[in-house]
Design a protein around this motif. Sequence first.
Motif, PDB file in Angstrom:
ATOM      1  N   LEU A 178     -53.354  -1.621  11.807  1.00  0.00           N
ATOM      2  CA  LEU A 178     -53.652   0.091  11.040  1.00  0.00           C
ATOM      3  C   LEU A 178     -54.906   0.338  11.569  1.00  0.00           C
ATOM      4  N   PHE A 179     -56.147  -0.907  11.281  1.00  0.00           N
ATOM      5  CA  PHE A 179     -57.249  -0.437  11.431  1.00  0.00           C
ATOM      6  C   PHE A 179     -57.768   0.343  12.912  1.00  0.00           C
ATOM      7  N   LEU A 180     -57.009   0.213  13.643  1.00  0.00           N
ATOM      8  CA  LEU A 180     -57.438   0.965  14.564  1.00  0.00           C
ATOM      9  C   LEU A 180     -56.176   2.492  14.900  1.00  0.00           C
ATOM     10  N   ALA A 181     -55.552   2.515  14.409  1.00  0.00           N
ATOM     11  CA  ALA A 181     -54.113   3.410  13.543  1.00  0.00           C
ATOM     12  C   ALA A 181     -55.235   4.471  12.765  1.00  0.00           C
ATOM     13  N   GLY A 182     -55.824   3.829  12.387  1.00  0.00           N
ATOM     14  CA  GLY A 182     -56.966   4.564  11.299  1.00  0.00           C
ATOM     15  C   GLY A 182     -57.745   4.991  12.216  1.00  0.00           C
ATOM     16  N   CYS A 183     -58.285   3.763  12.826  1.00  0.00           N
ATOM     17  CA  CYS A 183     -60.091   4.519  12.942  1.00  0.00           C
ATOM     18  C   CYS A 183     -59.560   5.549  14.705  1.00  0.00           C
ATOM     19  N   GLY A 184     -58.457   5.902  15.395  1.00  0.00           N
ATOM     20  CA  GLY A 184     -58.103   5.457  16.375  1.00  0.00           C
ATOM     21  C   GLY A 184     -59.578   5.110  17.445  1.00  0.00           C
ATOM     22  N   VAL A 185     -59.448   5.838  19.063  1.00  0.00           N
ATOM     23  CA  VAL A 185     -60.470   5.122  20.027  1.00  0.00           C
ATOM     24  C   VAL A 185     -61.409   4.908  19.775  1.00  0.00           C
ATOM     25  N   GLU A 186     -62.265   5.581  18.717  1.00  0.00           N
ATOM     26  CA  GLU A 186     -63.587   5.236  18.749  1.00  0.00           C
ATOM     27  C   GLU A 186     -64.206   4.307  18.482  1.00  0.00           C
ATOM     28  N   GLU A 187     -63.014   3.079  17.543  1.00  0.00           N
ATOM     29  CA  GLU A 187     -63.738   1.849  16.983  1.00  0.00           C
ATOM     30  C   GLU A 187     -63.283   0.796  18.330  1.00  0.00           C
ATOM     31  N   SER A 188     -62.809   1.344  19.561  1.00  0.00           N
ATOM     32  CA  SER A 188     -62.064   0.338  19.758  1.00  0.00           C
ATOM     33  C   SER A 188     -62.775  -0.479  20.572  1.00  0.00           C
ATOM     34  N   GLY A 189     -63.750  -0.361  20.326  1.00  0.00           N
ATOM     35  CA  GLY A 189     -65.455  -1.515  21.543  1.00  0.00           C
ATOM     36  C   GLY A 189     -64.703  -0.977  23.040  1.00  0.00           C
TER      37      GLY A 189
ATOM     38  N   GLU B 205     -65.596   0.681  26.968  1.00  0.00           N
ATOM     39  CA  GLU B 205     -66.121   1.455  27.230  1.00  0.00           C
ATOM     40  C   GLU B 205     -65.544   3.070  27.604  1.00  0.00           C
ATOM     41  N   GLY B 206     -66.990   3.692  26.825  1.00  0.00           N
ATOM     42  CA  GLY B 206     -66.233   5.511  26.783  1.00  0.00           C
ATOM     43  C   GLY B 206     -65.995   5.575  25.060  1.00  0.00           C
ATOM     44  N   GLY B 207     -66.154   4.058  24.373  1.00  0.00           N
ATOM     45  CA  GLY B 207     -64.821   4.793  22.681  1.00  0.00           C
ATOM     46  C   GLY B 207     -65.485   5.187  22.824  1.00  0.00           C
ATOM     47  N   HIS B 208     -66.793   6.198  22.757  1.00  0.00           N
ATOM     48  CA  HIS B 208     -67.819   7.480  22.044  1.00  0.00           C
ATOM     49  C   HIS B 208     -66.108   8.880  21.736  1.00  0.00           C
ATOM     50  N   ILE B 209     -65.622   8.407  23.268  1.00  0.00           N
ATOM     51  CA  ILE B 209     -65.253   9.797  23.602  1.00  0.00           C
ATOM     52  C   ILE B 209     -64.440  10.512  22.545  1.00  0.00           C
ATOM     53  N   GLY B 210     -63.202   9.736  22.462  1.00  0.00           N
ATOM     54  CA  GLY B 210     -62.292  10.475  21.304  1.00  0.00           C
ATOM     55  C   GLY B 210     -61.177  11.397  21.502  1.00  0.00           C
ATOM     56  N   SER B 211     -61.480  11.409  22.344  1.00  0.00           N
ATOM     57  CA  SER B 211     -60.068  12.320  22.989  1.00  0.00           C
ATOM     58  C   SER B 211     -60.370  13.202  24.992  1.00  0.00           C
ATOM     59  N   TRP B 212     -59.154  13.410  25.165  1.00  0.00           N
ATOM     60  CA  TRP B 212     -59.069  13.614  26.243  1.00  0.00           C
ATOM     61  C   TRP B 212     -58.325  14.896  26.295  1.00  0.00           C
ATOM     62  N   ALA B 213     -58.491  15.506  27.776  1.00  0.00           N
ATOM     63  CA  ALA B 213     -57.383  16.442  28.534  1.00  0.00           C
ATOM     64  C   ALA B 213     -57.001  15.837  29.618  1.00  0.00           C
ATOM     65  N   TYR B 214     -55.623  16.796  29.951  1.00  0.00           N
ATOM     66  CA  TYR B 214     -55.564  16.656  31.752  1.00  0.00           C
ATOM     67  C   TYR B 214     -54.863  17.578  32.225  1.00  0.00           C
ATOM     68  N   GLN B 215     -55.613  18.606  32.151  1.00  0.00           N
ATOM     69  CA  GLN B 215     -55.213  19.866  33.241  1.00  0.00           C
ATOM     70  C   GLN B 215     -55.466  20.269  34.590  1.00  0.00           C
ATOM     71  N   LEU B 216     -54.764  20.175  35.511  1.00  0.00           N
ATOM     72  CA  LEU B 216     -54.633  20.171  36.905  1.00  0.00           C
ATOM     73  C   LEU B 216     -54.216  21.760  37.679  1.00  0.00           C
ATOM     74  N   GLN B 217     -54.583  22.462  37.002  1.00  0.00           N
ATOM     75  CA  GLN B 217     -53.912  24.428  37.541  1.00  0.00           C
ATOM     76  C   GLN B 217     -54.506  25.080  36.420  1.00  0.00           C
TER      77      GLN B 217
ATOM     78  N   LEU C 223     -56.516   6.033  24.455  1.00  0.00           N
ATOM     79  CA  LEU C 223     -56.764   7.495  24.656  1.00  0.00           C
ATOM     80  C   LEU C 223     -55.196   8.279  24.290  1.00  0.00           C
ATOM     81  N   PRO C 224     -54.773   8.345  23.678  1.00  0.00           N
ATOM     82  CA  PRO C 224     -53.657   9.448  24.353  1.00  0.00           C
ATOM     83  C   PRO C 224     -54.377  11.249  24.137  1.00  0.00           C
ATOM     84  N   TYR C 225     -53.121  11.642  24.996  1.00  0.00           N
ATOM     85  CA  TYR C 225     -53.414  13.513  25.693  1.00  0.00           C
ATOM     86  C   TYR C 225     -51.850  13.239  25.482  1.00  0.00           C
ATOM     87  N   ALA C 226     -50.808  14.506  24.382  1.00  0.00           N
ATOM     88  CA  ALA C 226     -49.985  14.584  24.788  1.00  0.00           C
ATOM     89  C   ALA C 226     -49.440  15.898  25.821  1.00  0.00           C
ATOM     90  N   ALA C 227     -49.087  15.759  26.699  1.00  0.00           N
ATOM     91  CA  ALA C 227     -48.419  16.881  28.219  1.00  0.00           C
ATOM     92  C   ALA C 227     -47.665  17.463  27.896  1.00  0.00           C
TER      93      ALA C 227
END
Length: 316
Positions: free
Chosen positions: A14-25, A27-39, A295-299
């Motif tokens: 529950l702690f991880l779900a509430g805090c998201g990846v920013e609290e996971s410790g 590398e790059g945990g400060h990122i918080g969100s990502w996207a994937y677009q190739l075209q 860190l999830p991205y729903a495509a």
Amino acid sequence: MIRFKGFLFAFFLLFLAGCGVEESGQEGGHIGSWAYQLQGADPYEIGRSGFKLVVTDYSRDGTEGERYSRDEIDALRDEGVIPIAYISVGEAEDYRFYWQEEWLSQPPDWLGHQNPEWEGNYEVRYWNSEWKGILFDYLRRIEEEGFEGVYLDKIDAFEYWSDPENGEGFCLSREEAAVRMISLVLELRDYLEGLHGDSDFYFIPQNGEEILDFDSAGMYLENISGIGVEDLFYDGTEPQPEDEVSFRTNYLGRFRDAGKLVLSVDYVDDGSGVVGENLLRIKNYRDRALALGFLPYAARSDRALDELNVIDGIQP
């Protein structure tokens, strides 16, 4: 990995779900969100989107003529976005700058069969020195454009070349194929460090997490920034079997626990809107990924990766 029991484990999730990846410790945990677009990615649209890291091609359509300018990539960086360039290291693509038409009738020794699932993509003997030279040239172009890292696809090509039924009339032992892929990754890392002048470049392979079984010296894990994974919880809009999810997350937990970024993309959004079953599926995917510190991205479920998938109230 620390094992939690009873309510302590539930609290941890529950702690991880509430805090998201920013609290996971990781590398790059400060990122918080990502996207994937190739075209067809628009650097200015991405810069305004709120995503903190983006994986995109070095070109709008994959060709040399449509390469992004240094100014466009710098504009992304100025908006606080980390630009990461996609590159396939385990397959050759017939629309890239290096492709020669005569290869169709007279293929070089390192070029294998076409991937039946992706027209224009060809298996390669990735340990071949000529192929490595092509990849070095590719990395140089990416670094010149101002990208801050690379996303290495087809790491799992080692599985193909260790399959006696691959149709190539040639296969390696699984261990040898994996060790050769690890060696390639380390060579590419060394080359990029020489170009970039330091080790701050993001270096993120995609899939092939079972390669850790053959990373006896720990050099693969030590020299990457993270891992990208596809289809972890869903195969398109259908849930993956739980035993398969468990099998893969056991490996991915080793990356996470080593302080590495785990970028997850599942193709779960069928495009019907933020409603009904589509909404429930997207939220279920994200909740499960975040609970594990990924860190999830729903495509989009068409797998085209030809748009920036902003979902109101959900991502970024």
